[in-house]
Design a protein around this motif. Structure first.
Motif, mmCIF file in Angstrom:
data_model
loop_
_atom_site.group_PDB
_atom_site.id
_atom_site.type_symbol
_atom_site.label_atom_id
_atom_site.label_comp_id
_atom_site.label_asym_id
_atom_site.label_seq_id
_atom_site.Cartn_x
_atom_site.Cartn_y
_atom_site.Cartn_z
ATOM 1 N N TRP A 1 -6.368 13.941 -0.958
ATOM 2 C CA TRP A 1 -5.384 14.468 -1.900
ATOM 3 C C TRP A 1 -4.876 13.373 -2.833
ATOM 4 O O TRP A 1 -4.759 13.574 -4.048
ATOM 5 C CB TRP A 1 -4.228 15.083 -1.128
ATOM 6 N N VAL A 2 -4.566 12.183 -2.282
ATOM 7 C CA VAL A 2 -4.119 11.063 -3.109
ATOM 8 C C VAL A 2 -5.191 10.699 -4.133
ATOM 9 O O VAL A 2 -4.913 10.464 -5.312
ATOM 10 C CB VAL A 2 -3.760 9.853 -2.227
ATOM 11 N N GLY A 3 -6.453 10.650 -3.684
ATOM 12 C CA GLY A 3 -7.538 10.322 -4.601
ATOM 13 C C GLY A 3 -7.685 11.338 -5.707
ATOM 14 O O GLY A 3 -7.917 10.976 -6.871
ATOM 15 N N PRO B 1 0.591 6.083 -2.227
ATOM 16 C CA PRO B 1 1.042 7.463 -1.987
ATOM 17 C C PRO B 1 2.322 7.807 -2.739
ATOM 18 O O PRO B 1 2.521 8.962 -3.133
ATOM 19 C CB PRO B 1 1.251 7.517 -0.468
ATOM 20 N N PHE C 1 0.813 -1.217 0.000
ATOM 21 C CA PHE C 1 0.000 0.000 0.000
ATOM 22 C C PHE C 1 0.846 1.265 0.000
ATOM 23 O O PHE C 1 0.336 2.357 -0.212
ATOM 24 C CB PHE C 1 -0.960 0.041 1.200
ATOM 25 N N LEU D 1 -4.560 13.401 3.797
ATOM 26 C CA LEU D 1 -3.744 12.730 2.804
ATOM 27 C C LEU D 1 -4.568 11.982 1.771
ATOM 28 O O LEU D 1 -4.332 12.106 0.562
ATOM 29 C CB LEU D 1 -2.777 11.761 3.492
ATOM 30 N N MET D 2 -5.525 11.187 2.208
ATOM 31 C CA MET D 2 -6.246 10.315 1.287
ATOM 32 C C MET D 2 -7.085 11.091 0.263
ATOM 33 O O MET D 2 -7.114 10.711 -0.909
ATOM 34 C CB MET D 2 -7.109 9.328 2.067
#
Length: 454
Positions: free
Chosen positions: A126-128, A82, A78, A123-124
């Protein structure tokens, strides 16, 4: 009113209005373009762009390949997700630098891609947002496929460009060879037995110069061809997508439509307040006074009623004009031909109307066409000092075209306070085009193009 059935085309005089201006920055010269290309700043800028592309593309290729392999290898833990998002973000930054380089050296007018829109903080989200952005993936693709192209363009451009200049300038530096080497000139042939052929006679030097000039001319246009491919790659992979561009255009057009509708409502409110409403208030007051004097002074009351009757007629006329300005009944009932003839009859100069339509376009397009011609004829009445005008309407494929000509003083521009800027925005909102050809001294020709939309 007459009808025409012959094929219509946009006049050649308007062609320059519909084409993009030349952004090369070079005015017309007497020397043909193929001959002056090696000496133009544009060619040198494009050559510099191709020379810089190799080291930059090597770095970008290594980075893009490392991003893909590292994120794929760590995907099972995982951590690859990122890492991939971070790599894509850096690719977006490199893309911004490449767009700046293309603007400076290639003269490109390229917009930035659509920004990231994470749904929430952290974070998530933004990653998406990074992973869902098509521009991020396109810029990663650019780092991978630009490298082999840059190697080929760098090598070919450098070889042909330097060879061309060396041969073209051979008479200026040929003396270096016999002075500092044991060769009288450039060696074209040699073997182990001592046989050799050198370019050292005046005739051979002149021939080498001529060949160099030919190679130089070919290299110039080869460089421009390579630069054009770079433009396509930068525009297609580092710029906004066609879908995103279309969304931005639709958002802008929606704003124009909303602003236009609000302006129309304000105009209607102002016309009602200052025109018909004021007359109706005066009418009510006059009838009230007439009612009070009906028994005391019947003659005065009759005079006041007669005046009120005149006010009623004026109020009705103003309401009819206002209703015609919103959407004329003749347009709905009888179409553009009759409606434009009615508008032309109110113009201060004689107007010839020619409409060649076998069917009617969509009601919204028909209304925009009507108000476009109305606005142009008002401009002719107010500003042109013309003695005659012509309105022509025809269909070309899936487009409705309007042409308005006058023999006035010319000089009409969208920024001249004649309403042409607002008219241009209104046509842009429905994918229309307004082209103006109005040199000082006239005549003026305005062509409006609208989608047909049955």
């Amino acid at each position: 009113m007459t009808a025409r059935t012959e094929e219509r085309t946009i006049p050649m005089a308007m062609d320059h209005q519909l084409e993009r201006p030349d952004r090369s920055g070079y005015p017309a010269r007497r020397v043909p373009a193929p001959l002056r290309a090696p000496f133009e700043a544009r060619t040198w800028r494009e050559f510099g762009h191709l020379m810089l592309s190799l080291p930059i593309s090597v770095f970008l290729f290594v980075f893009g390949l490392l991003t893909v392999t590292l994120s794929a290898g760590l995907l099972v833990t995982f951590l690859g997700v990122p890492i991939l998002a971070a790599g894509l973000t850096l690719c977006r930054g490199f893309g911004a630098l490449e767009r700046a380089r293309a603007r400076a050296l290639l003269g490109m007018e390229i917009d930035d891609p659509e920004p990231l829109r994470p749904r929430g903080g952290g974070l998530m989200p933004w990653v998406g947002a990074v992973l869902k952005s098509g521009s991020s993936w396109r810029q990663l693709l650019y780092t991978l496929i630009h490298f082999p192209w840059a190697v080929m363009a760098f090598t070919a451009s450098l070889v042909f460009w330097t060879t061309g200049w060396l041969l073209a300038l051979y008479p200026l530096w040929q003396w270096v060879l016999p002075t500092y080497t044991d060769q009288p000139g450039i060696q074209l042939y040699g073997n182990s037995e001592g046989d050799a052929f050198y370019l050292d006679t005046p005739f051979e030097i002149a021939g080498a110069t001529l060949v160099g000039l030919l190679v130089l001319l070919a290299a110039s246009w080869l460089i421009r061809g390579f630069a054009q491919v770079d433009r396509l790659m930068v525009g297609g992979l580092l710029g906004p997508s066609s879908l995103a561009t279309r969304v931005v255009e639709l958002e802008s057009d929606r704003g124009v439509v909303v602003d236009t509708a609000a302006a129309d409502l304000r105009r209607i409110e102002r016309d009602l307040h200052d025109g018909a409403q004021a007359r109706l208030v005066a009418l009510a007051m006059g009838l009230g006074l007439a009612k009070e004097k009906l028994l005391e002074d019947p003659d005065a009351a009759a005079t006041m009623v007669n005046e009120a009757h005149g006010e009623v007629k004026l109020a009705l006329q103003e309401l009819r004009d206002l209703a015609r300005g919103i959407h004329p009944a003749v347009l709905t009932d009888r179409g553009l031909s009759a409606a434009l003839s009615s508008v032309a009859a109110r113009c201060t100069v004689p107007v010839t109307v020619r409409v060649d339509l076998e069917s009617r376009p969509a009601a919204a397009i028909e209304g925009i066409a009507y108000f476009t011609v109305s606005e142009l004829l008002q401009n002719i009445s107010k500003h042109s000092r013309a003695t005659r005008a012509t309105v022509e309407v025809w269909r070309a494929g899936d487009r409705l075209l309007l042409q308005v000509d006058d023999d006035g003083q010319g000089g009409a521009t969208p920024d001249g306070g004649t309403g042409l800027a607002g008219l241009t925005e209104r046509l842009d909102a429905v994918d229309g085009v307004l082209a103006i050809d109005s040199p000082p001294g006239g005549p003026t020709t305005v062509i409006a193009e609208l989608p047909w939309r049955n």
